[in-house]
Scaffold this active site. Structure first.
Site, PDB file in Angstrom:
ATOM      1  N   GLU A  63     -19.151  74.388  55.068  1.00 21.87           N
ATOM      2  CA  GLU A  63     -18.311  74.901  54.275  1.00 21.87           C
ATOM      3  C   GLU A  63     -17.114  74.037  54.055  1.00 21.87           C
ATOM      4  O   GLU A  63     -16.428  73.648  53.120  1.00 21.87           O
ATOM      5  CB  GLU A  63     -18.002  76.473  54.392  1.00 21.87           C
ATOM      6  CG  GLU A  63     -19.267  77.281  53.985  1.00 21.87           C
ATOM      7  CD  GLU A  63     -19.195  78.558  54.623  1.00 21.87           C
ATOM      8  OE1 GLU A  63     -18.237  79.004  55.090  1.00 21.87           O
ATOM      9  OE2 GLU A  63     -20.310  79.064  54.628  1.00 21.87           O
ATOM     10  N   GLY A 114     -26.106  81.953  55.057  1.00 21.23           N
ATOM     11  CA  GLY A 114     -25.778  82.976  54.206  1.00 21.23           C
ATOM     12  C   GLY A 114     -26.881  83.185  53.052  1.00 21.23           C
ATOM     13  O   GLY A 114     -26.494  83.905  52.115  1.00 21.23           O
ATOM     14  N   GLU A 121     -27.026  73.781  61.800  1.00 25.68           N
ATOM     15  CA  GLU A 121     -27.043  74.784  60.679  1.00 25.68           C
ATOM     16  C   GLU A 121     -27.530  73.949  59.554  1.00 25.68           C
ATOM     17  O   GLU A 121     -26.803  73.386  58.685  1.00 25.68           O
ATOM     18  CB  GLU A 121     -25.517  75.190  60.619  1.00 25.68           C
ATOM     19  CG  GLU A 121     -24.998  75.803  61.657  1.00 25.68           C
ATOM     20  CD  GLU A 121     -23.668  76.832  61.265  1.00 25.68           C
ATOM     21  OE1 GLU A 121     -24.186  77.802  61.541  1.00 25.68           O
ATOM     22  OE2 GLU A 121     -22.697  76.222  60.692  1.00 25.68           O
ATOM     23  N   ASN A 151     -18.613  83.492  63.596  1.00 22.98           N
ATOM     24  CA  ASN A 151     -17.971  82.868  62.747  1.00 22.98           C
ATOM     25  C   ASN A 151     -17.704  83.857  61.603  1.00 22.98           C
ATOM     26  O   ASN A 151     -18.457  84.053  60.899  1.00 22.98           O
ATOM     27  CB  ASN A 151     -18.892  81.673  61.993  1.00 22.98           C
ATOM     28  CG  ASN A 151     -17.793  80.777  61.106  1.00 22.98           C
ATOM     29  OD1 ASN A 151     -16.677  81.134  61.016  1.00 22.98           O
ATOM     30  ND2 ASN A 151     -18.467  80.033  60.405  1.00 22.98           N
ATOM     31  N   TRP A 152     -16.147  84.430  61.603  1.00 17.89           N
ATOM     32  CA  TRP A 152     -15.940  85.381  60.745  1.00 17.89           C
ATOM     33  C   TRP A 152     -15.623  84.783  59.306  1.00 17.89           C
ATOM     34  O   TRP A 152     -15.071  85.562  58.287  1.00 17.89           O
ATOM     35  CB  TRP A 152     -14.889  86.176  61.240  1.00 17.89           C
ATOM     36  CG  TRP A 152     -15.296  87.161  62.294  1.00 17.89           C
ATOM     37  CD1 TRP A 152     -16.427  87.567  62.473  1.00 17.89           C
ATOM     38  CD2 TRP A 152     -14.513  87.566  63.588  1.00 17.89           C
ATOM     39  NE1 TRP A 152     -16.849  88.214  63.720  1.00 17.89           N
ATOM     40  CE2 TRP A 152     -15.398  88.327  64.368  1.00 17.89           C
ATOM     41  CE3 TRP A 152     -13.210  87.422  63.974  1.00 17.89           C
ATOM     42  CZ2 TRP A 152     -14.948  88.994  65.387  1.00 17.89           C
ATOM     43  CZ3 TRP A 152     -12.600  88.187  64.995  1.00 17.89           C
ATOM     44  CH2 TRP A 152     -13.665  88.851  65.766  1.00 17.89           C
ATOM     45  N   LYS A 153     -15.357  83.536  59.313  1.00 17.39           N
ATOM     46  CA  LYS A 153     -14.970  83.030  57.989  1.00 17.39           C
ATOM     47  C   LYS A 153     -13.732  83.427  57.571  1.00 17.39           C
ATOM     48  O   LYS A 153     -12.912  83.651  58.325  1.00 17.39           O
ATOM     49  CB  LYS A 153     -16.185  82.939  57.265  1.00 17.39           C
ATOM     50  CG  LYS A 153     -17.669  82.389  57.693  1.00 17.39           C
ATOM     51  CD  LYS A 153     -18.672  82.031  56.687  1.00 17.39           C
ATOM     52  CE  LYS A 153     -19.906  81.587  57.556  1.00 17.39           C
ATOM     53  NZ  LYS A 153     -21.093  81.015  56.743  1.00 17.39           N
ATOM     54  N   HIS A 157     -17.972  72.431  59.883  1.00 20.24           N
ATOM     55  CA  HIS A 157     -18.672  73.420  59.387  1.00 20.24           C
ATOM     56  C   HIS A 157     -19.027  72.952  57.819  1.00 20.24           C
ATOM     57  O   HIS A 157     -18.108  72.296  57.020  1.00 20.24           O
ATOM     58  CB  HIS A 157     -18.010  74.823  59.549  1.00 20.24           C
ATOM     59  CG  HIS A 157     -18.957  75.824  59.001  1.00 20.24           C
ATOM     60  ND1 HIS A 157     -19.288  76.061  57.464  1.00 20.24           N
ATOM     61  CD2 HIS A 157     -19.526  76.690  59.723  1.00 20.24           C
ATOM     62  CE1 HIS A 157     -20.169  77.172  57.433  1.00 20.24           C
ATOM     63  NE2 HIS A 157     -20.321  77.360  58.617  1.00 20.24           N
ATOM     64  N   GLY A 208     -22.759  84.084  61.198  1.00 24.52           N
ATOM     65  CA  GLY A 208     -21.718  84.120  60.067  1.00 24.52           C
ATOM     66  C   GLY A 208     -21.927  85.756  60.003  1.00 24.52           C
ATOM     67  O   GLY A 208     -21.373  86.654  60.513  1.00 24.52           O
ATOM     68  N   GLY A 209     -22.618  86.119  58.901  1.00 28.64           N
ATOM     69  CA  GLY A 209     -22.674  87.457  58.140  1.00 28.64           C
ATOM     70  C   GLY A 209     -22.914  88.540  59.113  1.00 28.64           C
ATOM     71  O   GLY A 209     -22.412  89.626  59.174  1.00 28.64           O
ATOM     72  N   SER A 243     -28.101  82.515  58.755  1.00 30.61           N
ATOM     73  CA  SER A 243     -28.860  83.739  58.544  1.00 30.61           C
ATOM     74  C   SER A 243     -29.487  84.147  59.850  1.00 30.61           C
ATOM     75  O   SER A 243     -30.765  85.038  59.685  1.00 30.61           O
ATOM     76  CB  SER A 243     -29.960  83.642  57.407  1.00 30.61           C
ATOM     77  OG  SER A 243     -29.333  83.187  56.108  1.00 30.61           O
TER      78      SER A 243
HETATM   79  P1  PGA Z   1     -24.796  82.858  58.366  1.00 30.16           P
HETATM   80  O1  PGA Z   1     -23.479  81.738  58.515  1.00 30.16           O
HETATM   81  O2  PGA Z   1     -25.119  83.427  59.615  1.00 30.16           O
HETATM   82  O3  PGA Z   1     -23.928  84.038  57.402  1.00 30.16           O
HETATM   83  O4  PGA Z   1     -25.700  82.186  57.569  1.00 30.16           O
HETATM   84  C1  PGA Z   1     -23.620  81.037  59.456  1.00 30.16           C
HETATM   85  C2  PGA Z   1     -22.485  80.051  59.652  1.00 30.16           C
HETATM   86  O5  PGA Z   1     -22.256  79.601  58.531  1.00 30.16           O
HETATM   87  O6  PGA Z   1     -21.914  79.645  60.578  1.00 30.16           O
END
Ligand code: PGA
Length: 241
Positions: A89, A162, A156, A9-11, A87, A219-220, A198
């Site tokens: 977010e 994050g 999640e 997930n590159w956001k 998601h 994500g990150g 994370s």
């Molecule tokens: P993260 O993000 O690995 O940076 O915690 C995961 C996500 O939001 O899908």
């Protein structure tokens, strides 16, 4: 046996350097399915690079007066195979509700695009003992509107996204088994349930070894190709009977 799945997930970030290379870590392997979720503007580049590509969100309606939105049908036409639904977010920043997310998942199934539905509780909800109630409500709303259609879930916990703090293996397995118990018989055993929050190479092994964890939504660490590569390798070694 469920094949491990690792989703990047590159956001709201551009694809990392080398994403389109022949030996890119973002390509599916014999043992692991890999899917990338870039921004809308980078979808075509990922499809051109022949990566398995999904969108980070979509609108459930086919077309019409929805300024700023993109329909599942449009994504399907472009060549996207997956769509993230709900998601945290999107839930937080755009007010997406369980009902809207369920409508999107149902539309995706109808259009032949695989929904990857994100669920998870906030820190306050976990600390006040409501984590399972929240996740139950989220999962049941989806299940009610998708009538045993093909689903992928991503658990999640919002407090793990994050933050550098993972759910522990015990917390993770408990919630994944709980989510599986809420699924209809017809899809219970075949539904992949990913963990997200994370994930790094350091914690991946302990998480992917768990019975009801079928991979991760990253994500990150998905913005760092070397780390992502290690995570995919660890997933490949974690196949369970
Ligand atoms: P993260 O993000 O690995 O940076 O915690 C995961 C996500 O939001 O899908």
């Amino acid at each position: 046996m469920r094949k491990p799945l690792i989703a990047a997930n590159w956001k709201m970030n551009p694809p990392p350097a080398g994403f389109d290379a022949k030996d890119s870590p973002f390509r599916s392997t014999k043992t692991v399915d890999v899917i990338v979720f870039p921004t809308f503007v980078d979808l075509q580049a990922c499809l051109d690079a022949k990566l398995d590509t999904g969108a980070q969100c979509a609108h459930a309606a086919e077309k019409g007066a929805h300024t700023g939105d993109v329909s599942v049908r449009m994504l399907k036409k472009l060549g996207c195979s997956h769509v993230l639904c709900g998601h945290s977010e999107r839930r937080q920043e755009h007010g997406e509700t369980d009902v809207q997310i369920a409508m999107l998942a149902a539309t995706a199934i109808r259009q032949g695009v695989q929904p990857v539905v994100c669920v998870g509780e906030s820190r306050e909800e976990r600390e006040s003992g409501q984590a399972k109630d929240v996740v139950k409500r989220q999962v049941e709303t989806i299940v009610a509107s998708t009538v045993s259609g093909s689903l992928i879930f991503a658990y999640e916990p919002v407090w793990a996204i994050g933050t550098g703090t993972n759910a522990t293996p015990e917390e993770t397995q408990e919630m994944h088994a709980f989510i599986r118990s809420l699924l209809p018989d017809a899809i219970r055993d075949k539904t992949p349930i990913l963990y997200g929050g994370s994930i790094t190479p350091a914690c991946a092994q302990a998480l992917f070894a768990l019975q009801d964890v079928d991979g991760g939504l990253v994500g990150g660490a998905s913005l760092k190709p070397e780390e992502f590569k290690k995570i995919v390798e660890i997933a490949g070694k974690s196949r369970k009977a």
